[in-house]
Design an enzyme around this catalytic site. Structure first.
Site, PDB file in Angstrom:
ATOM      1  N   ARG A 122      81.136 -60.015 -24.079  1.00  0.00           N
ATOM      2  CA  ARG A 122      80.491 -60.371 -22.845  1.00  0.00           C
ATOM      3  C   ARG A 122      79.051 -60.146 -22.838  1.00  0.00           C
ATOM      4  O   ARG A 122      78.544 -59.189 -23.075  1.00  0.00           O
ATOM      5  CB  ARG A 122      81.305 -59.544 -21.595  1.00  0.00           C
ATOM      6  CG  ARG A 122      82.455 -60.098 -21.107  1.00  0.00           C
ATOM      7  CD  ARG A 122      83.146 -59.243 -20.083  1.00  0.00           C
ATOM      8  NE  ARG A 122      82.349 -59.021 -19.072  1.00  0.00           N
ATOM      9  CZ  ARG A 122      82.844 -58.627 -17.845  1.00  0.00           C
ATOM     10  NH1 ARG A 122      84.123 -58.232 -17.663  1.00  0.00           N
ATOM     11  NH2 ARG A 122      82.008 -58.189 -16.916  1.00  0.00           N
TER      12      ARG A 122
ATOM     13  N   LYS B 204      89.174 -51.115 -13.600  1.00  0.00           N
ATOM     14  CA  LYS B 204      89.725 -51.942 -12.447  1.00  0.00           C
ATOM     15  C   LYS B 204      90.726 -53.027 -12.982  1.00  0.00           C
ATOM     16  O   LYS B 204      91.638 -53.241 -12.375  1.00  0.00           O
ATOM     17  CB  LYS B 204      88.734 -52.444 -12.004  1.00  0.00           C
ATOM     18  CG  LYS B 204      88.425 -52.108 -10.406  1.00  0.00           C
ATOM     19  CD  LYS B 204      87.015 -52.855  -9.727  1.00  0.00           C
ATOM     20  CE  LYS B 204      86.132 -53.083 -10.730  1.00  0.00           C
ATOM     21  NZ  LYS B 204      85.572 -54.171 -10.613  1.00  0.00           N
TER      22      LYS B 204
HETATM   23  P1  AMP Z   1      83.361 -58.246 -12.562  1.00  0.00           P
HETATM   24  O1  AMP Z   1      84.244 -58.698 -13.779  1.00  0.00           O
HETATM   25  O2  AMP Z   1      84.242 -57.947 -11.515  1.00  0.00           O
HETATM   26  O3  AMP Z   1      82.619 -57.078 -13.229  1.00  0.00           O
HETATM   27  O4  AMP Z   1      82.254 -59.307 -12.313  1.00  0.00           O
HETATM   28  C1  AMP Z   1      81.342 -60.004 -13.124  1.00  0.00           C
HETATM   29  C2  AMP Z   1      80.056 -60.472 -12.681  1.00  0.00           C
HETATM   30  O5  AMP Z   1      80.576 -61.288 -11.678  1.00  0.00           O
HETATM   31  C3  AMP Z   1      79.367 -59.279 -11.672  1.00  0.00           C
HETATM   32  O6  AMP Z   1      78.581 -58.613 -12.250  1.00  0.00           O
HETATM   33  C4  AMP Z   1      78.759 -60.425 -10.498  1.00  0.00           C
HETATM   34  O7  AMP Z   1      77.613 -60.986 -11.135  1.00  0.00           O
HETATM   35  C5  AMP Z   1      79.867 -61.317 -10.349  1.00  0.00           C
HETATM   36  N1  AMP Z   1      80.674 -60.964  -9.357  1.00  0.00           N
HETATM   37  C6  AMP Z   1      82.114 -60.900  -9.293  1.00  0.00           C
HETATM   38  N2  AMP Z   1      82.598 -60.590  -8.051  1.00  0.00           N
HETATM   39  C7  AMP Z   1      81.542 -60.646  -7.116  1.00  0.00           C
HETATM   40  C8  AMP Z   1      81.508 -60.284  -5.868  1.00  0.00           C
HETATM   41  N3  AMP Z   1      82.475 -59.972  -5.071  1.00  0.00           N
HETATM   42  N4  AMP Z   1      79.970 -60.436  -5.318  1.00  0.00           N
HETATM   43  C9  AMP Z   1      79.100 -60.833  -6.123  1.00  0.00           C
HETATM   44  N5  AMP Z   1      79.054 -60.901  -7.436  1.00  0.00           N
HETATM   45  C10 AMP Z   1      80.338 -60.780  -7.946  1.00  0.00           C
END
Ligand code: AMP
Length: 187
Positions: A133, A13
């Site tokens: 990470r 993504k």
């Molecule tokens: P990502 O980089 O999009 O995988 O986001 C990393 C982490 O940030 C996720 O595993 C959630 O803990 C938090 N996070 C990011 N976007 C959201 C969202 N829209 N709702 C809830 N938690 C989020």
């Protein structure tokens, strides 16, 4: 072009979002990246989000919704935007529709990148090695997959009902997938 991009953890993504944002000259708004930046800077928002992120859980809707509402008031979003990692729950989807409806600027497309789960686990373990990470351990990866399936996958049916869902196969090289996505979005 007002877009959201969805897909399970490791679907590519973030990488594809950067390509799309450049192609359409729109800002790439990643809620995960905003949270990571806040954790890095030790802000109040970062402190609030960190525990959830480390466990592979979602940060509470109210926190995320406010953060996105703020971001969407910035003028660089006037000509469109690409939301990456938001909405992730049905409540967030409704809240986003409400925000955008109020501003009379509805979403044009919701793009879903589909992948094979086994390949995704391998990609994430590799990314963990490279980026270090904290939320990329195997246990947390599995938890993030479960949470995606339970909380976020259902959103695709709602976007399909709204008539804006575009599904693209995320398997293959980065370039192949980018081409597929750009072709689908320009359709
Ligand atoms: P990502 O980089 O999009 O995988 O986001 C990393 C982490 O940030 C996720 O595993 C959630 O803990 C938090 N996070 C990011 N976007 C959201 C969202 N829209 N709702 C809830 N938690 C989020």
């Amino acid at each position: 072009m007002r877009l959201v991009i969805m897909g399970p953890p490791g679907a590519g993504k973030g990488t594809q979002a950067a390509v799309i944002a450049e192609a359409f000259a729109i800002p790439h708004i990643s809620t995960g990246a905003i949270f990571r930046a806040n954790v890095g800077e030790g802000t109040e928002l970062g402190r609030e989000a960190k525990g959830y992120m480390d466990r592979g859980e979602y940060v509470p809707d109210s926190v995320v919704n406010n953060m996105v509402a703020d971001r969407l008031t910035e003028s660089d979003t006037d000509g469109g935007f690409l939301l990456d990692g938001y909405p992730r729950t049905v409540d967030q989807l409704h809240e986003l529709n409400r925000m955008l409806g109020e501003a009379d600027r509805p979403l044009d497309r919701a793009l879903e990148i589909t992948v094979n789960t086994e390949e995704v686990v391998q990609r994430l373990l590799k990314r963990a090695e490279i980026e270090g990470r904290a939320d990329d351990t195997e246990e947390v990866i599995r938890r993030r997959m479960e949470v995606y399936t339970a909380e976020t996958e259902p959103l695709t049916s709602l976007y399909s009902e709204q008539g804006i869902l575009v599904r693209v196969d995320g398997m293959g090289s980065i370039e192949e997938v980018s081409e597929r996505i750009l072709a689908a979005l320009r359709d």
